[in-house]
Design a protein around this motif. Structure first.
Motif, PDB file in Angstrom:
ATOM      1  N   LYS A 108      14.659 -28.683  20.196  1.00  0.00           N
ATOM      2  CA  LYS A 108      13.495 -28.021  20.771  1.00  0.00           C
ATOM      3  C   LYS A 108      13.454 -28.257  22.270  1.00  0.00           C
ATOM      4  O   LYS A 108      14.002 -29.237  22.769  1.00  0.00           O
ATOM      5  CB  LYS A 108      12.197 -28.559  20.158  1.00  0.00           C
ATOM      6  CG  LYS A 108      12.058 -28.325  18.679  1.00  0.00           C
ATOM      7  CD  LYS A 108      10.741 -28.926  18.187  1.00  0.00           C
ATOM      8  CE  LYS A 108      10.661 -28.920  16.690  1.00  0.00           C
ATOM      9  NZ  LYS A 108       9.458 -29.598  16.200  1.00  0.00           N
ATOM     10  N   GLU A 109      12.768 -27.383  22.968  1.00  0.00           N
ATOM     11  CA  GLU A 109      12.564 -27.538  24.398  1.00  0.00           C
ATOM     12  C   GLU A 109      11.748 -28.794  24.690  1.00  0.00           C
ATOM     13  O   GLU A 109      10.993 -29.272  23.831  1.00  0.00           O
ATOM     14  CB  GLU A 109      11.824 -26.320  24.969  1.00  0.00           C
ATOM     15  CG  GLU A 109      12.688 -25.087  25.130  1.00  0.00           C
ATOM     16  CD  GLU A 109      13.726 -25.245  26.217  1.00  0.00           C
ATOM     17  OE1 GLU A 109      13.486 -25.939  27.226  1.00  0.00           O
ATOM     18  OE2 GLU A 109      14.818 -24.666  26.047  1.00  0.00           O
ATOM     19  N   VAL A 110      11.869 -29.302  25.893  1.00  0.00           N
ATOM     20  CA  VAL A 110      11.092 -30.458  26.344  1.00  0.00           C
ATOM     21  C   VAL A 110       9.610 -30.125  26.194  1.00  0.00           C
ATOM     22  O   VAL A 110       9.167 -29.030  26.533  1.00  0.00           O
ATOM     23  CB  VAL A 110      11.424 -30.794  27.817  1.00  0.00           C
ATOM     24  CG1 VAL A 110      10.511 -31.894  28.335  1.00  0.00           C
ATOM     25  CG2 VAL A 110      12.878 -31.188  27.949  1.00  0.00           C
ATOM     26  N   GLY A 111       8.849 -31.045  25.662  1.00  0.00           N
ATOM     27  CA  GLY A 111       7.428 -30.843  25.443  1.00  0.00           C
ATOM     28  C   GLY A 111       7.099 -30.393  24.029  1.00  0.00           C
ATOM     29  O   GLY A 111       5.940 -30.320  23.655  1.00  0.00           O
ATOM     30  N   CYS A 167       3.327 -21.103  14.943  1.00  0.00           N
ATOM     31  CA  CYS A 167       2.284 -21.857  15.641  1.00  0.00           C
ATOM     32  C   CYS A 167       2.615 -23.342  15.657  1.00  0.00           C
ATOM     33  O   CYS A 167       3.076 -23.886  14.656  1.00  0.00           O
ATOM     34  CB  CYS A 167       0.947 -21.687  14.927  1.00  0.00           C
ATOM     35  SG  CYS A 167       0.376 -20.004  14.770  1.00  0.00           S
ATOM     36  N   ALA A 168       2.317 -23.987  16.771  1.00  0.00           N
ATOM     37  CA  ALA A 168       2.396 -25.444  16.836  1.00  0.00           C
ATOM     38  C   ALA A 168       1.172 -26.012  16.131  1.00  0.00           C
ATOM     39  O   ALA A 168       0.086 -25.419  16.190  1.00  0.00           O
ATOM     40  CB  ALA A 168       2.433 -25.907  18.288  1.00  0.00           C
ATOM     41  N   ASP A 169       1.349 -27.133  15.442  1.00  0.00           N
ATOM     42  CA  ASP A 169       0.248 -27.737  14.694  1.00  0.00           C
ATOM     43  C   ASP A 169       0.255 -29.246  14.888  1.00  0.00           C
ATOM     44  O   ASP A 169       1.211 -29.916  14.532  1.00  0.00           O
ATOM     45  CB  ASP A 169       0.387 -27.401  13.207  1.00  0.00           C
ATOM     46  CG  ASP A 169      -0.621 -28.146  12.344  1.00  0.00           C
ATOM     47  OD1 ASP A 169      -1.807 -28.201  12.743  1.00  0.00           O
ATOM     48  OD2 ASP A 169      -0.235 -28.663  11.295  1.00  0.00           O
ATOM     49  N   ILE A 226      -2.395 -25.018  27.150  1.00  0.00           N
ATOM     50  CA  ILE A 226      -3.036 -26.149  27.824  1.00  0.00           C
ATOM     51  C   ILE A 226      -3.356 -27.286  26.852  1.00  0.00           C
ATOM     52  O   ILE A 226      -3.440 -28.444  27.243  1.00  0.00           O
ATOM     53  CB  ILE A 226      -4.290 -25.688  28.588  1.00  0.00           C
ATOM     54  CG1 ILE A 226      -4.631 -26.673  29.684  1.00  0.00           C
ATOM     55  CG2 ILE A 226      -5.461 -25.482  27.659  1.00  0.00           C
ATOM     56  CD1 ILE A 226      -5.574 -26.128  30.715  1.00  0.00           C
ATOM     57  N   LEU A 227      -3.507 -26.981  25.562  1.00  0.00           N
ATOM     58  CA  LEU A 227      -3.752 -28.030  24.569  1.00  0.00           C
ATOM     59  C   LEU A 227      -2.551 -28.944  24.402  1.00  0.00           C
ATOM     60  O   LEU A 227      -2.694 -30.118  24.079  1.00  0.00           O
ATOM     61  CB  LEU A 227      -4.103 -27.406  23.217  1.00  0.00           C
ATOM     62  CG  LEU A 227      -5.439 -26.692  23.144  1.00  0.00           C
ATOM     63  CD1 LEU A 227      -5.562 -25.951  21.829  1.00  0.00           C
ATOM     64  CD2 LEU A 227      -6.576 -27.681  23.314  1.00  0.00           C
ATOM     65  N   ILE A 228      -1.362 -28.403  24.599  1.00  0.00           N
ATOM     66  CA  ILE A 228      -0.133 -29.188  24.452  1.00  0.00           C
ATOM     67  C   ILE A 228       0.259 -29.780  25.803  1.00  0.00           C
ATOM     68  O   ILE A 228       0.351 -30.974  25.972  1.00  0.00           O
ATOM     69  CB  ILE A 228       1.016 -28.315  23.892  1.00  0.00           C
ATOM     70  CG1 ILE A 228       0.602 -27.622  22.591  1.00  0.00           C
ATOM     71  CG2 ILE A 228       2.277 -29.136  23.712  1.00  0.00           C
ATOM     72  CD1 ILE A 228       0.212 -28.539  21.458  1.00  0.00           C
ATOM     73  N   SER A 229       0.498 -28.914  26.764  1.00  0.00           N
ATOM     74  CA  SER A 229       0.864 -29.293  28.126  1.00  0.00           C
ATOM     75  C   SER A 229       0.959 -28.013  28.924  1.00  0.00           C
ATOM     76  O   SER A 229       1.448 -27.002  28.420  1.00  0.00           O
ATOM     77  CB  SER A 229       2.218 -30.016  28.141  1.00  0.00           C
ATOM     78  OG  SER A 229       2.745 -30.050  29.440  1.00  0.00           O
ATOM     79  N   LYS A 230       0.522 -28.025  30.159  1.00  0.00           N
ATOM     80  CA  LYS A 230       0.535 -26.782  30.949  1.00  0.00           C
ATOM     81  C   LYS A 230       1.942 -26.232  31.148  1.00  0.00           C
ATOM     82  O   LYS A 230       2.114 -25.053  31.410  1.00  0.00           O
ATOM     83  CB  LYS A 230      -0.156 -26.990  32.292  1.00  0.00           C
ATOM     84  CG  LYS A 230       0.569 -27.932  33.215  1.00  0.00           C
ATOM     85  CD  LYS A 230      -0.133 -28.049  34.537  1.00  0.00           C
ATOM     86  CE  LYS A 230       0.679 -28.980  35.408  1.00  0.00           C
ATOM     87  NZ  LYS A 230       0.496 -28.728  36.794  1.00  0.00           N
TER      88      LYS A 230
END
Length: 89
Positions: free
Chosen positions: A15-18, A43-45, A65-69
């Motif tokens: 997966k990508e960083v973050g 969807c991320a959960d 924004i909930l995960i990281s900008k």
């Protein structure tokens, strides 16, 4: 935001960083009467939704924004629905 039904899981070992620790779910958008409302969305959960549950999904910059900008996430489960009332006129 939209209502959706969790219809599956997505596993990705790379997966990508973050996104390293994010669980990914396949969610079918639904109308308030329970009928399908479009194309399924990955969807991320982070809150622990499971197969068959009705969820609230946020998309776009509000989700990111909930995960990281800087996260490449476009859709996030933001709630697991206990119940809702639909009043058809």
């Amino acid at each position: 935001m939209f209502l959706g039904k969790v219809v599956g899981s997505v596993w990705a070992t790379q997966k990508e960083v973050g996104m390293e620790h994010l669980k990914l779910l396949l969610v079918q958008p639904i109308h308030a009467d329970g009928t399908d409302a479009g194309t399924q969305v990955i969807c991320a959960d982070r809150i622990g939704a499971g197969q068959g549950e009705t969820v609230i999904v946020s998309r776009g910059s509000s989700a990111r924004i909930l995960i990281s900008k800087d996260s490449p996430v476009d859709a996030v489960v933001v709630g697991i629905v206990d119940s809702f009332e639909y009043c058809k006129e």
